[in-house]
Design an enzyme around this catalytic site. Sequence first.
Site, short mmCIF file in Angstrom:
data_model
loop_
_atom_site.label_atom_id
_atom_site.label_comp_id
_atom_site.label_asym_id
_atom_site.label_seq_id
_atom_site.Cartn_x
_atom_site.Cartn_y
_atom_site.Cartn_z
CG HIS A 222 -1.82 -1.21 1.25
ND1 HIS A 222 -1.48 -2.37 1.94
CD2 HIS A 222 -3.02 -1.46 0.66
CE1 HIS A 222 -2.44 -3.26 1.77
NE2 HIS A 222 -3.37 -2.74 1.01
CG MET B 230 -12.91 -7.98 -5.47
SD MET B 230 -12.56 -7.53 -3.74
CE MET B 230 -10.87 -8.05 -3.59
CG HIS C 125 -7.93 2.31 -2.56
ND1 HIS C 125 -7.44 2.36 -1.28
CD2 HIS C 125 -8.73 3.41 -2.70
CE1 HIS C 125 -7.94 3.42 -0.64
NE2 HIS C 125 -8.72 4.07 -1.48
#
Length: 205
Positions: free
Chosen positions: A102, A176, A122
């Site tokens: 991350h 996803m 993200h």
Amino acid sequence: MELHAVTNDTLPVRELIKQIKDIASEVDFIHIRERSKAAGELVHLVKQLLAEGVPKEKLIINDRVDVALLTNIHRVHLPGHSFSPKELRQKFPHLHAGVSVHSIEEARAAEKNGAEYVMFGHVYDTACKPGLQARGIKVVEEMTSTLSIPVVVIGGITPERLPELMHVDLKGIAVMSGIFAHPQPRKMAQTFSKKRKENPYEQAL
């Protein structure tokens, strides 16, 4: 650019098998990321997928090294807090391992610890991470220029955002909810697959 589909741990095994079969020909890799399912369920899931003709080479087991070993899957993906890929391959040399990161610092550590690739996210705002600020494309660009191992990105990626990502030196994108939460997963996988094959330089003209 590789297309990784990541399961979202919301479907029963029977439905998940159907969806994975439907998208298998459209994606490069399918990450089995089912944290709420017991080891026995996951072993059954993987064995059924193989029996139904899903290529073994496309399957990546998230976190559960035991499941990968029991089903003879050679690719695993480790969370950032897991043991190092270097330690893993000392015991099981045939396994290939990527690591979730991350930040650039975590990515550097993963590379040092033997990761074959990192999955960074993200990148964009996503309902999967409510209240958390997206890390943005600039960090991705810095990461790809810093690391010597491949980078795959995840988080809020849509077909419309692929041209921007295709200008970055990425190994692949991971999706996803954009696939598995969609009413027509195969159609979305096809859309992503088609979009990633378009020439970003032609689009920029």
